[in-house]
Write a protein that holds these residues in place. Sequence first.
Motif, PDB file in Angstrom:
ATOM      1  N   MET A  98      -3.995   4.868 -12.760  1.00 43.60           N
ATOM      2  CA  MET A  98      -2.612   4.671 -12.244  1.00 43.60           C
ATOM      3  C   MET A  98      -2.424   4.336 -10.741  1.00 43.60           C
ATOM      4  N   ASN A  99      -3.250   5.216 -10.031  1.00 42.29           N
ATOM      5  CA  ASN A  99      -3.275   5.093  -8.482  1.00 42.29           C
ATOM      6  C   ASN A  99      -3.957   3.724  -7.946  1.00 42.29           C
ATOM      7  N   LEU A 100      -4.604   2.977  -8.858  1.00 41.13           N
ATOM      8  CA  LEU A 100      -5.102   1.669  -8.433  1.00 41.13           C
ATOM      9  C   LEU A 100      -4.121   0.760  -8.103  1.00 41.13           C
ATOM     10  N   ARG A 101      -2.815   1.038  -8.733  1.00 38.16           N
ATOM     11  CA  ARG A 101      -1.823   0.046  -8.588  1.00 38.16           C
ATOM     12  C   ARG A 101      -0.684   0.672  -7.870  1.00 38.16           C
ATOM     13  N   GLU A 102      -0.458   2.025  -8.076  1.00 38.73           N
ATOM     14  CA  GLU A 102       0.666   2.594  -7.604  1.00 38.73           C
ATOM     15  C   GLU A 102       0.302   4.107  -6.833  1.00 38.73           C
ATOM     16  N   ILE A 103       0.822   4.574  -5.966  1.00 31.64           N
ATOM     17  CA  ILE A 103       0.763   5.737  -5.371  1.00 31.64           C
ATOM     18  C   ILE A 103       2.057   6.420  -4.806  1.00 31.64           C
ATOM     19  N   TYR A 104       2.085   7.859  -4.573  1.00 30.45           N
ATOM     20  CA  TYR A 104       3.057   8.383  -3.996  1.00 30.45           C
ATOM     21  C   TYR A 104       3.086   8.211  -2.498  1.00 30.45           C
ATOM     22  N   SER A 105       4.013   7.822  -1.916  1.00 34.89           N
ATOM     23  CA  SER A 105       3.722   7.876  -0.376  1.00 34.89           C
ATOM     24  C   SER A 105       3.996   9.127   0.227  1.00 34.89           C
ATOM     25  N   PRO A 106       3.088   9.567   0.921  1.00 39.62           N
ATOM     26  CA  PRO A 106       3.257  10.791   1.760  1.00 39.62           C
ATOM     27  C   PRO A 106       4.559  10.951   2.607  1.00 39.62           C
ATOM     28  N   GLU A 107       4.732   9.756   3.444  1.00 39.74           N
ATOM     29  CA  GLU A 107       5.946   9.533   4.294  1.00 39.74           C
ATOM     30  C   GLU A 107       7.301   9.679   3.761  1.00 39.74           C
ATOM     31  N   THR A 108       7.473   9.010   2.381  1.00 39.68           N
ATOM     32  CA  THR A 108       8.686   8.754   1.851  1.00 39.68           C
ATOM     33  C   THR A 108       8.933   9.832   0.712  1.00 39.68           C
ATOM     34  N   GLY A 109       7.725  10.134   0.158  1.00 41.82           N
ATOM     35  CA  GLY A 109       7.821  10.858  -1.180  1.00 41.82           C
ATOM     36  C   GLY A 109       8.015  10.067  -2.408  1.00 41.82           C
ATOM     37  N   GLU A 110       8.156   8.609  -2.008  1.00 46.01           N
ATOM     38  CA  GLU A 110       8.639   7.829  -3.107  1.00 46.01           C
ATOM     39  C   GLU A 110       7.245   7.253  -3.813  1.00 46.01           C
ATOM     40  N   GLN A 111       7.376   6.586  -5.211  1.00 51.32           N
ATOM     41  CA  GLN A 111       6.287   5.866  -5.650  1.00 51.32           C
ATOM     42  C   GLN A 111       6.313   4.390  -5.240  1.00 51.32           C
ATOM     43  N   GLU A 112       5.100   3.931  -4.649  1.00 51.42           N
ATOM     44  CA  GLU A 112       5.026   2.729  -4.338  1.00 51.42           C
ATOM     45  C   GLU A 112       3.912   1.929  -4.451  1.00 51.42           C
ATOM     46  N   ILE A 113       3.867   0.567  -4.444  1.00 51.08           N
ATOM     47  CA  ILE A 113       2.479  -0.055  -4.488  1.00 51.08           C
ATOM     48  C   ILE A 113       1.414   0.268  -3.727  1.00 51.08           C
ATOM     49  N   ASN A 114       0.293   0.483  -4.124  1.00 53.21           N
ATOM     50  CA  ASN A 114      -0.871   0.909  -3.284  1.00 53.21           C
ATOM     51  C   ASN A 114      -1.069   0.059  -2.422  1.00 53.21           C
ATOM     52  N   PRO A 115      -0.937   0.347  -1.141  1.00 54.25           N
ATOM     53  CA  PRO A 115      -1.051  -0.698  -0.048  1.00 54.25           C
ATOM     54  C   PRO A 115      -2.777  -1.192   0.110  1.00 54.25           C
ATOM     55  N   LYS A 116      -3.515  -0.404  -0.425  1.00 52.20           N
ATOM     56  CA  LYS A 116      -5.096  -0.755  -0.315  1.00 52.20           C
ATOM     57  C   LYS A 116      -5.369  -1.893  -1.542  1.00 52.20           C
ATOM     58  N   ARG A 117      -4.441  -1.736  -2.388  1.00 59.08           N
ATOM     59  CA  ARG A 117      -4.959  -2.565  -3.677  1.00 59.08           C
ATOM     60  C   ARG A 117      -5.158  -3.940  -3.282  1.00 59.08           C
ATOM     61  N   ILE A 118      -6.408  -4.816  -3.765  1.00 58.87           N
ATOM     62  CA  ILE A 118      -6.768  -6.226  -3.414  1.00 58.87           C
ATOM     63  C   ILE A 118      -5.901  -6.961  -4.637  1.00 58.87           C
ATOM     64  N   ALA A 119      -5.002  -7.592  -4.480  1.00 61.52           N
ATOM     65  CA  ALA A 119      -4.415  -8.374  -5.452  1.00 61.52           C
ATOM     66  C   ALA A 119      -4.758  -9.872  -5.804  1.00 61.52           C
ATOM     67  N   LYS A 120      -5.502 -10.678  -4.577  1.00 60.64           N
ATOM     68  CA  LYS A 120      -5.831 -11.963  -4.481  1.00 60.64           C
ATOM     69  C   LYS A 120      -7.136 -11.990  -4.335  1.00 60.64           C
ATOM     70  N   PRO A 121      -7.828 -13.191  -4.910  1.00 58.90           N
ATOM     71  CA  PRO A 121      -9.164 -13.193  -4.589  1.00 58.90           C
ATOM     72  C   PRO A 121      -9.732 -13.461  -3.242  1.00 58.90           C
ATOM     73  N   ARG A 122     -10.698 -12.926  -2.751  1.00 56.70           N
ATOM     74  CA  ARG A 122     -11.376 -12.870  -1.543  1.00 56.70           C
ATOM     75  C   ARG A 122     -12.779 -13.772  -1.377  1.00 56.70           C
ATOM     76  N   TYR A 123     -12.904 -14.225  -0.247  1.00 56.57           N
ATOM     77  CA  TYR A 123     -14.067 -15.210  -0.302  1.00 56.57           C
ATOM     78  C   TYR A 123     -14.814 -14.764   0.990  1.00 56.57           C
TER      79      TYR A 123
END
Length: 205
Positions: A98-123
């Motif tokens: 689940m953490n691949l897509r979503e994590i709990y932000s330590p700042e807000t305590g809210e569930q959010e999209i994981n900012p480290k997730r790579i969602a587009k192809p990279r070259y």
Amino acid sequence: MKVTRRDFLKVTGATVASFAVVDLGFDMAATASGLKGVRTKNVKPVPTICPFCGCGCGLVVYAKDGAPAEGPQLLSVQGDPDNPINRGAACSKGSALMNLREIYSPETGEQEINPKRIAKPRYRAPGSTKWEEKDWDWMLDEIAKRVKETRDKYFEHKDENGIIVNRCEALASLGGAALDNEEVHLIAKMNRALGMTYIEHQARI
Ligand code: SF4
């Protein structure tokens, strides 16, 4: 009480079978009926395959209204008890999927999209140290172009002894656990048509 040879075999056979099931660690309580018993409003279990390793374990994703779209919507990801490979189990990586897509932000305590997730192809161009974001059309055209160039350049009809080989040793294919039988069948046919001899699967390396 008189115990016949048939009675004896029936009793001991059943006992051995019970021990065998327990010894193998099967959790007989984790069945499909357990999944179907989940009744949370607007939450639908969606079966999928773990993307991490060659085992290809089955997982069930619980998301609001089924498959997640925009924004955080996952409730949990668990081993799929219907899958014959893992029978409801999942290792630590699969359990944390689940953490691949979503994590709990330590700042807000809210569930959010994981900012480290790579969602587009990279070259990364040859010799470059930088990754560039590309769209899928560009990526697929580039892969097709390079596969064709490589096959045209290195395809051998005959080897040095004059034996017909029809092969291209400059290309290789690595399959993944998330591919199903039909996809693997088509990919293997394409690989053979290209003359590939180095055909592998992630579960073997
Ligand atoms: S759950 Fe673990 S063992 Fe199963 S496929 Fe994923 S990473 Fe591999």
